[in-house]
Design a protein around this motif. Structure first.
Motif, PDB file in Angstrom:
ATOM      1  N   LYS A   1       0.344  18.232  -2.823  1.00 23.99           N
ATOM      2  CA  LYS A   1      -1.039  18.374  -3.285  1.00 23.99           C
ATOM      3  C   LYS A   1      -1.457  17.135  -4.100  1.00 23.99           C
ATOM      4  N   GLN A   2      -0.534  16.654  -4.893  1.00 19.53           N
ATOM      5  CA  GLN A   2      -0.803  15.464  -5.702  1.00 19.53           C
ATOM      6  C   GLN A   2      -1.096  14.262  -4.812  1.00 19.53           C
ATOM      7  N   HIS A   3      -0.248  14.084  -3.779  1.00 19.13           N
ATOM      8  CA  HIS A   3      -0.457  12.980  -2.832  1.00 19.13           C
ATOM      9  C   HIS A   3      -1.778  13.130  -2.089  1.00 19.13           C
ATOM     10  N   ARG A   4      -2.109  14.386  -1.738  1.00 22.33           N
ATOM     11  CA  ARG A   4      -3.352  14.631  -0.997  1.00 22.33           C
ATOM     12  C   ARG A   4      -4.568  14.267  -1.845  1.00 22.33           C
ATOM     13  N   SER A   5      -4.555  14.715  -3.101  1.00 17.88           N
ATOM     14  CA  SER A   5      -5.704  14.433  -3.960  1.00 17.88           C
ATOM     15  C   SER A   5      -5.817  12.927  -4.249  1.00 17.88           C
ATOM     16  N   LEU A   6      -4.672  12.242  -4.428  1.00 13.54           N
ATOM     17  CA  LEU A   6      -4.692  10.788  -4.671  1.00 13.54           C
ATOM     18  C   LEU A   6      -5.196  10.035  -3.455  1.00 13.54           C
ATOM     19  N   ALA A   7      -4.781  10.477  -2.274  1.00 15.10           N
ATOM     20  CA  ALA A   7      -5.262   9.842  -1.039  1.00 15.10           C
ATOM     21  C   ALA A   7      -6.765   9.987  -0.923  1.00 15.10           C
ATOM     22  N   GLU A   8      -7.276  11.219  -1.162  1.00 15.15           N
ATOM     23  CA  GLU A   8      -8.722  11.447  -1.098  1.00 15.15           C
ATOM     24  C   GLU A   8      -9.462  10.540  -2.085  1.00 15.15           C
ATOM     25  N   LEU A   9      -8.927  10.472  -3.294  1.00 18.12           N
ATOM     26  CA  LEU A   9      -9.564   9.657  -4.340  1.00 18.12           C
ATOM     27  C   LEU A   9      -9.653   8.189  -3.935  1.00 18.12           C
ATOM     28  N   HIS A  10      -8.546   7.623  -3.491  1.00 20.25           N
ATOM     29  CA  HIS A  10      -8.539   6.192  -3.159  1.00 20.25           C
ATOM     30  C   HIS A  10      -9.342   5.897  -1.899  1.00 20.25           C
ATOM     31  N   TYR A  11      -9.318   6.827  -0.892  1.00 17.75           N
ATOM     32  CA  TYR A  11     -10.172   6.641   0.295  1.00 17.75           C
ATOM     33  C   TYR A  11     -11.637   6.601  -0.115  1.00 17.75           C
ATOM     34  N   SER A  12     -11.987   7.505  -1.013  1.00 17.92           N
ATOM     35  CA  SER A  12     -13.377   7.595  -1.466  1.00 17.92           C
ATOM     36  C   SER A  12     -13.798   6.292  -2.149  1.00 17.92           C
ATOM     37  N   LYS A  13     -12.952   5.770  -3.046  1.00 21.19           N
ATOM     38  CA  LYS A  13     -13.278   4.525  -3.761  1.00 21.19           C
ATOM     39  C   LYS A  13     -13.317   3.326  -2.811  1.00 21.19           C
ATOM     40  N   ALA A  14     -12.378   3.312  -1.857  1.00 20.27           N
ATOM     41  CA  ALA A  14     -12.342   2.203  -0.898  1.00 20.27           C
ATOM     42  C   ALA A  14     -13.614   2.167  -0.072  1.00 20.27           C
ATOM     43  N   VAL A  15     -14.032   3.346   0.425  1.00 21.12           N
ATOM     44  CA  VAL A  15     -15.262   3.414   1.246  1.00 21.12           C
ATOM     45  C   VAL A  15     -16.461   2.948   0.425  1.00 21.12           C
ATOM     46  N   SER A  16     -16.532   3.418  -0.814  1.00 21.56           N
ATOM     47  CA  SER A  16     -17.658   3.055  -1.675  1.00 21.56           C
ATOM     48  C   SER A  16     -17.735   1.538  -1.872  1.00 21.56           C
ATOM     49  N   LEU A  17     -16.589   0.892  -2.118  1.00 20.74           N
ATOM     50  CA  LEU A  17     -16.570  -0.559  -2.341  1.00 20.74           C
ATOM     51  C   LEU A  17     -16.868  -1.328  -1.060  1.00 20.74           C
ATOM     52  N   PHE A  18     -16.305  -0.872   0.083  1.00 22.26           N
ATOM     53  CA  PHE A  18     -16.573  -1.565   1.354  1.00 22.26           C
ATOM     54  C   PHE A  18     -18.046  -1.442   1.746  1.00 22.26           C
ATOM     55  N   LEU A  19     -18.633  -0.297   1.429  1.00 18.27           N
ATOM     56  CA  LEU A  19     -20.066  -0.111   1.730  1.00 18.27           C
ATOM     57  C   LEU A  19     -20.922  -1.108   0.940  1.00 18.27           C
ATOM     58  N   SER A  20     -20.519  -1.404  -0.292  1.00 14.83           N
ATOM     59  CA  SER A  20     -21.314  -2.313  -1.127  1.00 14.83           C
ATOM     60  C   SER A  20     -21.167  -3.772  -0.718  1.00 14.83           C
ATOM     61  N   LEU A  21     -20.137  -4.064   0.090  1.00 16.64           N
ATOM     62  CA  LEU A  21     -19.872  -5.465   0.438  1.00 16.64           C
ATOM     63  C   LEU A  21     -20.792  -6.010   1.522  1.00 16.64           C
ATOM     64  N   LYS A  22     -21.216  -5.187   2.459  1.00 19.11           N
ATOM     65  CA  LYS A  22     -22.146  -5.588   3.538  1.00 19.11           C
ATOM     66  C   LYS A  22     -21.537  -6.532   4.566  1.00 19.11           C
ATOM     67  N   ASP A  23     -20.342  -7.079   4.322  1.00 19.72           N
ATOM     68  CA  ASP A  23     -19.798  -8.050   5.279  1.00 19.72           C
ATOM     69  C   ASP A  23     -18.330  -7.751   5.622  1.00 19.72           C
ATOM     70  N   ALA A  24     -17.944  -6.448   5.490  1.00 27.54           N
ATOM     71  CA  ALA A  24     -16.580  -6.060   5.877  1.00 27.54           C
ATOM     72  C   ALA A  24     -16.625  -4.796   6.752  1.00 27.54           C
ATOM     73  N   PRO A  25     -17.332  -4.869   7.923  1.00 34.68           N
ATOM     74  CA  PRO A  25     -17.502  -3.649   8.751  1.00 34.68           C
ATOM     75  C   PRO A  25     -16.186  -3.134   9.330  1.00 34.68           C
TER      76      PRO A  25
END
Length: 1250
Positions: free
Chosen positions: A1056-1080
């Motif tokens: 469960k710990q690994h699952r929640s950490l994976a969700e958290l980091h995926y969420s942050k990664a998507v958010s940062l990649f979305l803001s970059l505009k040049d890393a599709p």
């Protein structure tokens, strides 16, 4: 007359109050002591006269002895012709008229009161010459005077034609003047003998003066009432100001002693006074006693600063002054009772009293030498005596007109002018004897005035040099004086004055000071070198033409009328015109100061200095009689400035050059030199001292030229100049016995600049051909200076430091050695307490060059690593490069730490960190053809060392405010190192050595530390890079936890710990990649992994409701890929447009250049991701359709619409052509995802319709 006789003895035996305090502290033109003003009234007008005694060789005046009636002056008194201080040198003369003509008397005064010459005083002359000039309109006798100009001052001397022509037959000096005089002026010239009456009058006057000396036993004094105590008090009054040396008069030499004592500084000029060189290197007195004694002494009893109206005159007088009468001082005169006083005698008496500030005249009348009576006359009453009445105002006008005439026409400094009026003539002519003399080249140097004038010009210039340090307005005057001095002298006859003058000319240009742009009059360019007239030549000629037109208007002319002498510079056509007020006043204004040509161009100033230095060196070299054994050098043959390719030079030769450099730099010679120099100079001679100064000045000039060339990026030229500077210094060392601290300090500056130039040459290796051309060029002046240097030295001590090498490594090496030599000098005993600022500059340069060398060897190691075809074990050459690089970085850090430069210390720590990373990269394990193996312990060691150095750098800086650029750089490098370490640990996990959990823990720790140093807040150029790195870190961590979640079995809590950490980091990664505009691609990959994570989660679920919920969530994640596909579509369209354009090749090329590291589309990567996207999307749609179709509960309208949408999208996806162009396929995906987004109500932040 009895009352007058009685009063004659009542006066106290003292000089005029407030006036006769003789100045024995040394000649000067300043100070208020000795000043006394007296006003003499003449009718309704007032004449202003003030006399200040500058020097007096006579004792305080004692009362004159009143001779008894019937005293026979034809009989000699007992004391006759004995030297007496009361009479001074007038004992055997007629009231100061010298028995022998001394044409240089004004020069003697000028030498002694050098401070007054050039600016403060208008005229310097014997009082007799002043009187002759002011009597011109009244006198029919001849007038002959030599006039010289020095600055604003005119020197007037009697030019006794008869005396000089008598001597010309013996010396030959004046033959040209005699011929000129006979040809143009008096063709029947013959020597005129003086009458017996003349000698008779002279003899009885002398006897009268000796009779009048009180207390000598020759005659009874009249001051019976004066007791002994009063005599003592009178003597005491003057004891403080009266030179004690004159109490004894046994020999004439003693009378000179106080003068010598009082003027030791000014009259015996040593060149060292005008330079900053310590006393040990001062030049000796330029003129020995023999030369100084040839008529150039100040032989007057008194030197008086006399101001007559607005005319300032330095006057020499020998008139005896006695006490007595109603005033403390009187002058004695002897008159024949049968001859009335005429106007000439009256003017004579009046002017003598005015000049000496004597308020009363005592006249003794005699008949055939028998004393008859005495009469006392006040000075102001003299102009009103019967038969000798004259207007004082007219005399004042004559003085002003004569001065204006002379100043207007005697404009050339150094020239000898002759003012001549023939006996009985009204015409006064002015000739330029220098020009006349120069007409015959063989007689050019036959003018006997030449040397005294040149010496005076030189002395005035050197005196002004003392003031010039405080006030630059004197520079123009000094330059004019020296240039005119040099013009007068022959180099072979007077090399010392010429060399000294040229050295002083070079000293006018202060090369080490910034140019003051004060716009002052003294700094304006232009102006004549030898003329002081303010008018241009054309204006002068126009004015002269005007004066010729009218007889009433003009009083002199350069172009004489036919009856005038065409050789004359100017002519006063009638002496009567001198009495007309301001007749000559407005003709010319004299320039107050000469212009000094200041160039804004530093190189031009240095070239001027070097030209003067060269002339000085030539004068010195020409005066050294003993020629050396050197072969005669041809100044036109260039001395080669060689360059070498040091790659072929052996280490032995290099080390030898370095040791020589350090020995010459850090080991100054001690003790005076005893043996003669290479050229035959004797140590301690004037040539020796002058060469030292000239060599040092040349070295400074070349240094400034080198510095200027460095600022212009002309490094080849800069190296040539610093080579010449160091060669001058080498010659200086060869000649000098002791190197003074200021010389050593300058030498350290030269070495430091040489180091700078070699460093710049190493950094700009691409321009070597241009630098070589600059370095090889030589001017003729440089060649001649080099030849002079080679007379004293081989000039090879610094060749190692100044040769133009072709090897950058060697240039860096030479640069470091130059800085080291400069450092050794600054910490040596003579300089260690003087050079804190310069020491910190050299330490900074040392730190910098060591950093440069460290970087050079680090780059060499990196290049070796990159050139390896197959990565083998670390080579010995690489390890050697690392050691060298690390050693230089360490030394550089110590240098910067020594001066507290934390910023540069941080930079070197940062570079050391980079070196550690290169070492780590060299130690990566290789496993055959499969690429690299596991992450090795050596790599970990070096990466951790790198991290330590970066952390030390951060600590050294303390905060970003100290230096934001360096802080940001260190911060980035630290984040990069942590990220690289984590990435390598993750991708090439050392599973053979460590447990999986430990590896994951280390990766997480390194990733989080890298994330800690990702500065996402500061707006900077690196911000997008930080965002990309942070997104990548979150993506990698999410992938790692995803993997752990998949592989973890048993421990549900950990899962469960690994699952929640994976969700958290995926969420942050998507958010940062979305803001970059040049890393599709990165965004698409992250979203697909997140979908896969949702699918895996769903696989473990049994409930259809839970599965449906998971599937719906996965589809929502999938719809977020629309943003990535939009970016991909946009880039594909842009590439298509570029390919369709005519200049497709050029635009494609420019596109490649313009794109950054994250720009551009990796089509292979896109196709790979689409290959994952399509089946995953199809699977999700199929599964959700199945679950919704087989659901037991009745679907709502919304569910039916949603199911319909899913089926529609799935249908289109299945029917899509697999071979369709990529753009079309991406467009379809965007359309289908948009359709889903509208139905599911997903957040469309950051998306838009195509």
């Amino acid at each position: 007359m009895s009352s007058m006789s009685a009063s004659a003895g009542d006066g106290e035996p003292c000089t005029p109050l407030d006036n006769a305090k003789e100045e024995v502290s040394g000649p000067t033109c300043t100070g208020d002591n000795s000043k006394h003003e007296s006003s003499i009234c003449s009718g309704s007008s007032e004449i202003k006269s003030r006399a200040v005694v500058k020097y007096c060789a006579a004792p305080p005046p004692t009362s004159y002895a009143l001779l008894q009636e019937k005293t026979d002056l034809k009989l000699p008194p007992a004391n006759w012709l004995r030297e007496n201080p009361q009479l001074g040198s007038a004992g055997t003369t007629i009231l100061g008229s010298s028995s022998k003509s001394k044409p240089f008397s004004s020069f003697g005064m000028a030498y002694e009161f050098i401070d007054c010459i050039g600016d403060d005083v208008d005229v310097v002359s014997d009082s007799e010459n002043i009187k002759k000039l002011l009597k011109i309109p009244y006198s029919k006798s001849h007038l002959s005077m030599a006039v010289h100009r020095v600055g604003r001052t005119l020197l007037l001397d009697e030019l006794d034609i008869q005396e000089l022509f008598m001597r010309s037959s013996q010396t030959g000096d004046w033959t040209w003047l005699k011929e000129f005089y006979q040809r143009l002026i008096d063709q029947k010239w013959q020597r005129k003998k003086k009458s017996k009456e003349h000698w008779y009058q002279k003899a009885i006057l002398s006897k009268f003066l000796y009779y009048s000396i009180n207390g000598d036993g020759a005659a009874e004094p009249q001051s019976d009432g004066l007791n002994e105590g009063e005599e003592d008090s009178g003597a005491d009054e003057f004891s403080s100001s009266w030179p004690t040396a004159f109490t004894s008069t046994s020999n004439a030499e003693e009378s000179e002693a106080p003068k010598q004592e009082s003027v030791t500084v000014d009259s015996s000029f040593a060149l060292g006074q005008v330079t900053s060189v310590p006393k040990e290197q001062n030049l000796p007195t330029i003129f020995n006693e023999g030369e100084n004694g040839q008529g150039l002494r100040n032989d007057f009893v008194r030197n008086i600063m006399w101001t007559f109206e607005d005319i300032h005159m330095l006057v020499g007088s020998n008139m005896p002054i006695f006490g007595g009468g109603r005033y403390p001082a009187v002058s004695l005169r002897l008159r024949d009772n049968n001859k009335p006083i005429n106007i000439l005698t009256g003017i004579d008496y009046w002017l003598d009293n005015l000049m000496c500030n004597v308020p009363e005249l005592v006249m003794c009348f005699h008949v055939n030498g028998i004393v008859q009576k005495y009469e006392m006359i006040k000075t102001e009453d003299i102009p009103h005596l019967e038969n000798s009445t004259f207007s004082t105002r007219v005399v004042k006008d004559i003085a002003q007109n004569v001065l204006s005439f002379l100043k207007s026409n005697c404009t050339k400094e150094g020239h000898t002018y002759w003012l001549f009026k023939a006996s009985g003539s009204d015409i006064v002519k002015l000739y330029d004897l220098t020009t006349l003399c120069e007409e015959a080249e063989e007689e050019k140097y036959q003018n006997p005035f030449t040397l005294p004038v040149a010496v005076l010009l030189y002395k005035v210039a050197s005196n002004l040099m003392l003031k010039a340090r405080q006030n630059r307005k004197h520079y123009g005057t000094i330059r004019t004086l020296l240039l005119n001095c040099v013009k007068l002298l022959h180099q072979d006859r007077h090399p010392q004055i010429i060399a000294s003058a040229h050295y002083m000319l070079s000293e006018l240009f202060q090369l080490d000071e910034p140019l003051e742009e004060d716009g002052g009059e003294s700094l304006r360019a232009g102006g004549s070198e030898d003329s002081y007239s303010d008018e241009d030549r054309e204006e002068e000629e126009e004015e002269e033409d005007l004066t010729e037109d009218s007889d009433d208007d003009g009083s002199y002319s350069n172009c004489s009328s036919p009856q005038d002498d065409s050789k004359a510079v100017a002519v006063i056509r009638s002496v009567g015109e001198l009495s007309v007020p301001e007749k000559y006043r407005s003709t010319h204004q004299i320039r107050p100061s000469c212009a000094f040509p200041v160039s804004q161009d530093k190189e031009e100033r240095c070239r001027l200095v070097l030209s003067y230095v060269l002339k000085g060196l030539k004068a010195v070299d020409g005066s050294i009689k003993k020629e050396s054994d050197l072969p005669a050098a041809d100044p036109n043959t260039p001395i080669p400035l060689k360059y070498e390719d040091r790659s072929a030079t052996g280490a032995c030769a290099t080390e030898k050059g370095i040791s020589l450099l350090l020995e010459r730099a850090a080991g100054p010679l001690q003790g005076e030199q005893k043996h003669t120099t290479r050229s035959g100079m004797i140590p301690g001679s004037w040539q020796h001292h002058m060469k030292l100064k000239l060599f040092f000045k040349a070295s400074k000039a070349y240094y400034v030229l080198s510095d200027a060339a460095t600022n212009l990026l002309k490094y080849g030229r800069a190296l040539r100049y610093i080579k010449l500077s160091l060669q001058c210094y080498d010659a200086y060392c060869s000649v000098s016995g002791t190197l003074h601290p200021h010389v050593l300090l300058f030498h350290s500056q030269c070495l430091s600049l040489c180091g700078d130039i070699q460093l710049m040459l190493a950094q700009n290796a691409n321009n070597r051909a241009a630098y070589l051309e600059e370095y090889s060029y030589q001017t003729k002046e440089d060649q001649e200076i080099l030849h002079s240097l080679h007379r004293e030295s081989s000039c090879q001590a610094f060749s190692m430091a100044t040769d133009l090498a072709m090897d950058p490594e060697y240039q860096l090496f030479v640069s470091s050695k130059c800085y080291e030599a400069a450092y050794e000098l600054l910490v040596s005993e003579p300089l260690k307490d003087l050079t804190s600022d310069q020491l910190s500059q050299v330490l900074k340069r040392l730190g910098n060059i060591r950093n440069e060398m460290g970087v050079y060897y680090m780059n060499q190691a990196a290049a070796m690593q990159a050139e390896k075809e197959v990565k083998k074990s670390v080579s010995a050459a690489e390890q050697e490069m690392w050691k060298k690089s690390f050693g230089f970085f360490e030394k550089g850090m110590k240098d910067f730490e020594a001066i507290g430069d934390s910023t540069n210390t941080a930079l070197l720590l940062c570079n050391t960190g980079r070196l550690m990373r290169i070492c780590a990269q060299a130690h990566c394990n290789l496993s055959g053809d499969e690429g690299r193996g596991e992450f090795s312990p050596e790599e970990a060691l070096y990466y951790n060392k790198a991290i330590d150095y970066y952390l030390q750098a951060m600590k050294a800086l303390a905060s970003r405010e100290k230096h934001s650029a360096v802080w940001d750089s260190v911060n980035w490098e630290l984040s990069t190192t942590y990220f690289t370490l984590a990435t390598l640990l993750q991708d090439y996990a050392p599973v053979s050595r460590k447990a999986q959990e430990q590896i994951e823990r280390e990766v997480t720790e390194a990733m989080m530390k890298s994330l800690k140093y990702c500065d996402l807040q500061t707006d900077s150029a690196r911000q997008p890079l930080y965002q990309y790195r942070a997104a990548t870190i979150h993506h990698r961590l999410a992938s790692m936890y995803h993997s752990c979640f998949r592989n973890q079995v048993g421990d549900e809590h950990l899962r469960k710990q690994h699952r929640s950490l994976a969700e958290l980091h995926y969420s942050k990664a998507v958010s940062l990649f979305l803001s970059l505009k040049d890393a599709p691609c990165e965004l698409l990959r992250t979203l697909l992994e997140r979908v896969a994570f949702a699918e895996f989660t769903m696989a473990g679920q049994n409930s259809s409701t839970a599965k449906l919920k998971s599937l719906t969530g996965a589809i929502e994640i999938m719809t977020e890929t629309r943003h990535a596909f939009q970016l991909i579509h946009k880039e594909l369209q842009e590439e298509q447009t570029e390919l369709n354009e005519p200049d497709s090749a050029e635009s494609a090329e420019s596109s490649d250049v313009a794109n950054g590291p994250m720009a551009g589309l990796n089509l292979q990567e896109v196709m790979k991701l689409i290959g994952v996207f399509e089946p995953s999307f199809s699977f999700l749609l199929l599964q959700v359709i199945k679950l919704m179709t087989t659901a037991k509960r009745k679907p709502s309208n919304k569910d039916e619409e949603l199911l319909k949408t899913y089926k529609n999208v799935y249908s289109k996806l299945l029917r899509a052509e697999k071979n369709a162009p990529l753009v079309s396929r991406v467009e379809l995906y965007v359309e289908l995802l948009q359709q889903l987004m509208q139905r599911t109500g997903s957040d469309d932040t950051g998306t838009r319709k195509p």
